[in-house]
Design an enzyme around this catalytic site. Structure first.
Site, mmCIF file in Angstrom:
data_model
loop_
_atom_site.group_PDB
_atom_site.id
_atom_site.type_symbol
_atom_site.label_atom_id
_atom_site.label_comp_id
_atom_site.label_asym_id
_atom_site.label_seq_id
_atom_site.Cartn_x
_atom_site.Cartn_y
_atom_site.Cartn_z
ATOM 1 N N LYS A 81 -16.612 -8.187 9.282
ATOM 2 C CA LYS A 81 -16.645 -8.116 10.911
ATOM 3 C C LYS A 81 -15.522 -8.752 11.534
ATOM 4 O O LYS A 81 -15.264 -8.424 12.671
ATOM 5 C CB LYS A 81 -17.747 -9.238 11.235
ATOM 6 N N ARG B 231 -2.048 -5.961 -8.384
ATOM 7 C CA ARG B 231 -1.118 -7.282 -8.779
ATOM 8 C C ARG B 231 -1.745 -8.155 -9.738
ATOM 9 O O ARG B 231 -2.811 -7.875 -10.269
ATOM 10 C CB ARG B 231 -1.406 -8.054 -7.178
ATOM 11 N N HIS C 294 0.825 -1.138 0.050
ATOM 12 C CA HIS C 294 -0.033 -0.228 -0.032
ATOM 13 C C HIS C 294 0.697 1.160 -0.043
ATOM 14 O O HIS C 294 0.627 2.309 -0.855
ATOM 15 C CB HIS C 294 -0.913 0.093 1.403
ATOM 16 N N SER D 86 -3.225 -7.605 2.556
ATOM 17 C CA SER D 86 -3.634 -7.562 4.039
ATOM 18 C C SER D 86 -4.307 -8.746 4.493
ATOM 19 O O SER D 86 -3.907 -9.215 5.823
ATOM 20 C CB SER D 86 -4.712 -6.127 4.439
HETATM 21 O O1 PNS Z 1 -8.479 -2.634 0.485
HETATM 22 P P1 PNS Z 1 -9.603 -3.050 -0.142
HETATM 23 O O2 PNS Z 1 -10.582 -3.965 0.649
HETATM 24 O O3 PNS Z 1 -9.637 -3.694 -1.411
HETATM 25 O O4 PNS Z 1 -10.400 -1.667 -0.825
HETATM 26 C C1 PNS Z 1 -11.713 -1.776 -1.624
HETATM 27 C C2 PNS Z 1 -12.472 -0.409 -1.358
HETATM 28 C C3 PNS Z 1 -12.662 0.151 0.201
HETATM 29 C C4 PNS Z 1 -11.549 0.540 -2.128
HETATM 30 C C5 PNS Z 1 -13.693 -0.623 -2.276
HETATM 31 O O5 PNS Z 1 -14.440 -1.581 -1.750
HETATM 32 C C6 PNS Z 1 -14.547 0.641 -2.335
HETATM 33 O O6 PNS Z 1 -14.205 1.549 -3.217
HETATM 34 N N1 PNS Z 1 -15.451 0.680 -1.449
HETATM 35 C C7 PNS Z 1 -16.606 1.748 -1.283
HETATM 36 C C8 PNS Z 1 -17.796 1.413 -1.775
HETATM 37 C C9 PNS Z 1 -18.125 1.663 -3.127
HETATM 38 O O7 PNS Z 1 -17.876 2.747 -3.656
HETATM 39 N N2 PNS Z 1 -18.401 0.615 -3.973
HETATM 40 C C10 PNS Z 1 -18.740 0.606 -5.361
HETATM 41 C C11 PNS Z 1 -17.507 0.530 -6.099
HETATM 42 S S1 PNS Z 1 -17.390 0.302 -7.881
#
Ligand code: PNS
Length: 166
Positions: A42, A91, A18, A127
């Site tokens: 959760k 990735r 990150h 992660s």
């Molecule tokens: O680290 P992650 O879990 O891969 O992050 C994912 C994240 C938080 C970037 C993604 O799930 C996100 O953008 N969530 C916000 C909700 C949203 O906008 N959803 C529609 C995406 S097209």
């Protein structure tokens, strides 16, 4: 010219992968906001507030990087904070889903996404794998900033103690 970019994620916990993407984005954009998503599963290891705090410490040396929590739609966060570009790392296995999200976000508000190829050094790090390795007693110090690695080991230990006691 990218004025304000966002690096969104769950960051549970923040990894060197990150931080590589955040640092590279900070060289492409005048300003970067790291947006820490609150709505993770959760079984998250850290609370959103803890994740924000860990990221603030890890990004402290980059003057143009700030950290904010977010919930709800990423495109709404972008509109509310004047973000013009979403920046994410990819990735090998990530591309199809990242492409789909980039296309959905662009359709929703027109916000553009740049996808930066993960540094090969970190291309196997996630992660979720770090959480799994730490939970099963493996060493995760190579993948996380030292303070985050210590907090991760301590949190996993505390969880296991309380599960054992319960
Ligand atoms: O680290 P992650 O879990 O891969 O992050 C994912 C994240 C938080 C970037 C993604 O799930 C996100 O953008 N969530 C916000 C909700 C949203 O906008 N959803 C529609 C995406 S097209």
């Amino acid at each position: 010219m990218i004025r304000r970019a966002v690096c969104p994620g769950s960051f549970d916990p923040v990894t060197h992968g990150h931080l590589d993407i955040i640092e590279r984005t900070a060289r492409l954009a005048s300003e970067v906001i790291v947006a820490v998503g609150g709505n993770v599963a959760k079984n998250a290891l850290f609370t959103p507030a803890e994740r924000v705090e860990m990221l603030e410490a890890a990004c402290a040396s980059w003057d143009n990087v700030s950290v904010l929590p977010f919930s709800g739609l990423l495109v709404e966060f972008c509109a509310a904070h004047g973000v013009d570009v979403i920046s994410k790392g990819v990735r090998a296995g990530d591309f199809a889903y990242e492409l789909q999200m980039a296309q959905m976000n662009r359709r929703l508000t027109g916000v553009e996404t740049i996808l930066l190829p993960a540094d090969p050094q970190w291309s196997f790090v996630s992660s979720s794998l770090v959480r799994e390795v730490a939970t099963l007693g493996g060493d995760v110090f190579g993948f996380l900033p030292p303070a985050v690695a210590k907090q991760t080991a301590a949190r996993v230990n505390a969880r296991q103690q309380s599960a054992g006691a319960g």
